[in-house]
Design a protein around this motif. Structure first.
Motif, PDB file in Angstrom:
ATOM      1  N   GLU A  38      -6.984   0.446  -6.069  1.00 21.71           N
ATOM      2  CA  GLU A  38      -7.214  -0.322  -5.215  1.00 21.71           C
ATOM      3  C   GLU A  38      -6.125  -1.869  -5.999  1.00 21.71           C
ATOM      4  O   GLU A  38      -6.124  -1.263  -6.024  1.00 21.71           O
TER       5      GLU A  38
ATOM      6  N   ALA B 278      -1.122  -1.132  -4.442  1.00 25.74           N
ATOM      7  CA  ALA B 278      -2.266  -0.444  -3.605  1.00 25.74           C
ATOM      8  C   ALA B 278      -2.140   1.509  -3.553  1.00 25.74           C
ATOM      9  O   ALA B 278      -0.883   1.750  -2.690  1.00 25.74           O
TER      10      ALA B 278
ATOM     11  N   TRP C  23       0.995  -1.088  -0.109  1.00 22.27           N
ATOM     12  CA  TRP C  23       0.303  -0.069   0.219  1.00 22.27           C
ATOM     13  C   TRP C  23       1.026   1.541   0.160  1.00 22.27           C
ATOM     14  O   TRP C  23       1.028   1.373   1.224  1.00 22.27           O
TER      15      TRP C  23
END
Length: 702
Positions: free
Chosen positions: A145, A132, A91
């Motif tokens: 996403e 992400a 992320w």
């Protein structure tokens, strides 16, 4: 496999040697052959090999049972020492806030350099790794996403641009950290930022809720940039005098305050002031002395008369281009229109002149448009076109009149109230806090005696433009009567004080309003004080009008990234962005508030339901754009409240177990279950190899 308690794991391995030692020490005695058991030995030889295998199996089960119980108690981790070859879910938080606009020595801004480094970091990742993207500029949001498509990730990164709003890294972390539903998922969260002072508010701790899922996260950040480039910043810019107060018509005096950081040398920089048509209406030079960090200057700005306008002040570009401009709104009405609400009197003697007559004499010489109206008729014929209303007979105003005055002040008007001269009971004063929704309270009883004004008066409020001259003008004033006033919270302030510290003049903005309300505790008549015949009288009311109007037109500070809240005057209206800004029009609810945020600086226009318009300046906060450096230790301490961080340049060379391992109770349970099965099998095999009881043998023999 690694453990939360390595010493306990080593102890378990040591305990596994106990069955081996017992096996070696407690061996069966040698059997002495004799004639009668010869035939038995022949039969026993047939099963000897099977019994030997069972003994070794029993030994192995006992070792496993003891060692596995100890290892389960030692707290094993779900990851191994070597994570190479395992798939990752990364992320990536990208700081696209205002500080990322900083120009580096290579000519690119910080965001462009970060984007290039991120793309390089994802190249060569194993097939199946997922990525992400989260943007940290207000409002923080998920851009992409989790996906394994590197092409899609690279395209999304290329479209990221700097926003003229603050960064909100804490909110971005909340989006990137796993929630309760995904708590079992292990993530690598990366924060890519220049980590300047404006990007990370070190005084504001990170949300404690992040700590709940920090065990499932590996937190990696870039190192803070340590360079300190030369940079100038607009700190403030505002009008100190409005049009009509200067000899030159339609000119304003604008005061600006500029700060700088970096190499502090003697220098001169030019500031340009432009109107909404991008025409230069004024210029000024900022002169810096060696080691000076702030500079203030004033400039006269020429604007067209008759309407509200705005200007943009611009510094020459430097390391941070976003803090080199600031927007200001100015009221271009030539002269304020004043209405005095009193009651005309036929008395001609100086001793009996009403307050309205003294006030009119004081302000007529300024060229302001002034009229007098009976206070009792305000609810029937309200003075809707007045910029300032002076109420000298509050005892004559009914409930409908007070409601109109409250709305008048909320919608940007200036309301000045003095006590009723002839009344010993000021009944209106007991309800002024409720009637006008201001934190100013008063008693109804008039105090009499000999009172003097303080030799040191406040420097803020509507009388602030008088400066030190106010102290001199107050000294000869003698007061015989006054109405006691008090402020009920910090939103109200004193503008004039008695010697005992009690306020003679209080002012405040009404709740959810943009105007100003001034309450004067002394009626300007000779039966109350000698103020009407002293030099203070004229500048006192002139500056109450001018300064009050300036404060009333002074809008609340609207900064990019914030919610618009303009009070009841804006109920149901719309907030229109500057032309060609690309921003969307913002709708306001019945409280004058918006659901969305203002994301673009500039001169925005409020259009009310009645189609009235007003210009508002929206600016980027200087703090949010600050490029002052912060230390590595300070950043580590900030993140350390939720999770120890690892810097990007250490990530490839310092892969410690704690950086890539996550405790998992299910592993301990599995190991303990295996140990239990080993103990069960050991018990069964031991039972088979044990001699039968005597009773059973007797039964068989019979």
């Amino acid at each position: 496999m690694i453990f939360a308690s390595p010493m306990l794991a080593w102890a378990a391995i040591g305990a596994a040697f106990i069955p081996i030692i017992l096996h070696l020490l407690l061996r069966r005695p040698r059997i002495t052959p004799w004639g009668s058991n010869y035939l038995l030995q022949i039969a026993f030889a047939k099963i000897q090999r099977r019994r030997r295998f069972e003994k070794w199996l029993l030994l192995a089960l006992r070792i496993l049972a003891i060692s596995l119980v100890g290892l389960a108690a030692a707290g094993p981790f779900s990851k191994s020492w070597n994570t190479e070859g395992q798939l990752k879910e990364r992320w990536i938080i990208i700081d696209d806030g205002a500080t990322s606009a900083e120009i580096t020595t290579g000519g690119l801004n910080v965001l462009e350099e970060l984007k290039s480094e991120i793309v390089q970091s994802i190249q060569g990742q194993k097939i199946g790794d997922r990525f992400a993207l989260v943007l940290s500029s207000i409002p923080a949001r998920i851009l992409l996403e989790p996906t394994s498509s590197l092409e899609l990730v690279a395209q999304a990164i290329s479209r990221v641009a700097v926003k003229e709003v603050p960064s909100d890294i804490p909110a971005a972390l909340e989006l990137a950290f796993p929630n309760q539903e995904n708590k079992a998922n292990v993530r690598q969260v990366e924060v890519w930022s220049g980590f300047r002072r404006g990007a990370a508010n070190l005084e504001q701790p990170l949300p404690s809720v992040l700590k709940n899922s920090s065990d499932q996260v590996t937190l990696i950040t870039t190192k803070p940039r340590q360079s300190q480039p030369i940079n100038q910043t607009f700190l403030k810019c505002f009008a100190t005098r409005s049009a009509g107060e200067l000899e030159e018509k339609n000119k304003h005096v604008v005061k600006a305050k500029v700060g700088r950081e970096g190499f502090l040398e003697q220098a001169t920089n030019q500031v340009l002031f432009q109107n909404t048509k991008n025409e230069i209406v004024a210029t000024s030079d900022v002169r810096w002395n060696t080691n000076s960090t702030e500079s203030e200057f004033e400039v006269k700005v020429q604007l067209a008369g008759g309407e509200q306008q705005g200007i943009q002040a611009t510094l020459q570009e430097d390391a941070q281009p976003l803090d080199n401009k600031i927007f200001v709104t100015l009221d271009s009405t030539d002269n304020p229109k004043v209405t005095i609400l009193g009651r005309k009197s036929l008395e001609q003697g100086v001793e009996n002149l009403p307050a309205s007559s003294w006030i009119m004499r004081a302000i007529e010489s300024t060229g302001m448009g002034v009229q007098e109206t009976d206070a009792e008729t305000i609810s029937i014929r309200p003075p809707t076109l007045s910029d300032t209303i002076i109420l000298t007979r509050p005892d004559l105003v009914d409930q409908a009149g007070w409601s109109w005055l409250q709305n008048y002040a909320k919608n940007g008007g200036t309301l000045i109230i003095t006590p009723a001269t002839e009344s010993t009971q000021q009944n209106w004063a007991a309800d002024v806090e409720r009637l006008l929704q201001v934190p100013i309270r008063s008693q109804i009883e008039i105090k009499t005696g000999e009172y003097r004004l303080s030799k040191k008066q406040p420097r803020g409020g509507p009388l602030s433009l008088l400066g030190p001259e106010l102290d001199v003008l107050c000294e000869p004033i003698h007061i015989q009567k006054y109405l006691p006033l008090e402020t009920t919270d910090a939103a109200a302030q004193s503008a004039l004080l008695f010697e005992n510290g009690n306020p003679m003049v209080c002012w405040a903005k009404p709740k959810n309003g943009n105007g100003i309300i001034v309450v004067v505790g002394v009626s300007p008549v000779l039966s109350w004080s000698d103020l009407p015949v002293k030099p203070l009288m004229v500048p006192f009311f002139q500056e109450l009008i001018r300064g009050g109007r300036l404060l009333a037109s002074e809008q609340q500070e609207i900064q990019t990234g914030s919610i618009v809240s303009l009070g009841s005057m804006a109920a149901g209206g719309v907030f229109i962005p500057p032309p060609q800004s690309g921003a969307a029009t913002i709708e306001l609810d019945q409280n004058g508030q918006s659901q969305s945020r203002v994301l673009v600086p500039g001169l925005w226009t409020l259009q009310t339901k009645s189609n009235r318009t007003q210009t508002f300046a929206v600016n980027l906060s200087p703090t949010a754009a600050s490029i002052q450096p912060i230390t590595n230790a300070a950043l580590q301490s900030w993140f350390g409240t939720i999770k120890a961080i690892q810097f990007q340049d250490e990530e490839q060379t310092n892969k410690t177990p704690t950086a890539w391992s996550v405790t998992d109770p299910s592993v301990s349970g599995t190991i303990f279950l295996i140990a239990l099965l080993c103990a069960l099998f050991e018990s069964i095999l031991s039972r088979r190899g044990s001699p039968r009881h005597t009773a059973q043998l007797t039964k068989v023999g019979a």
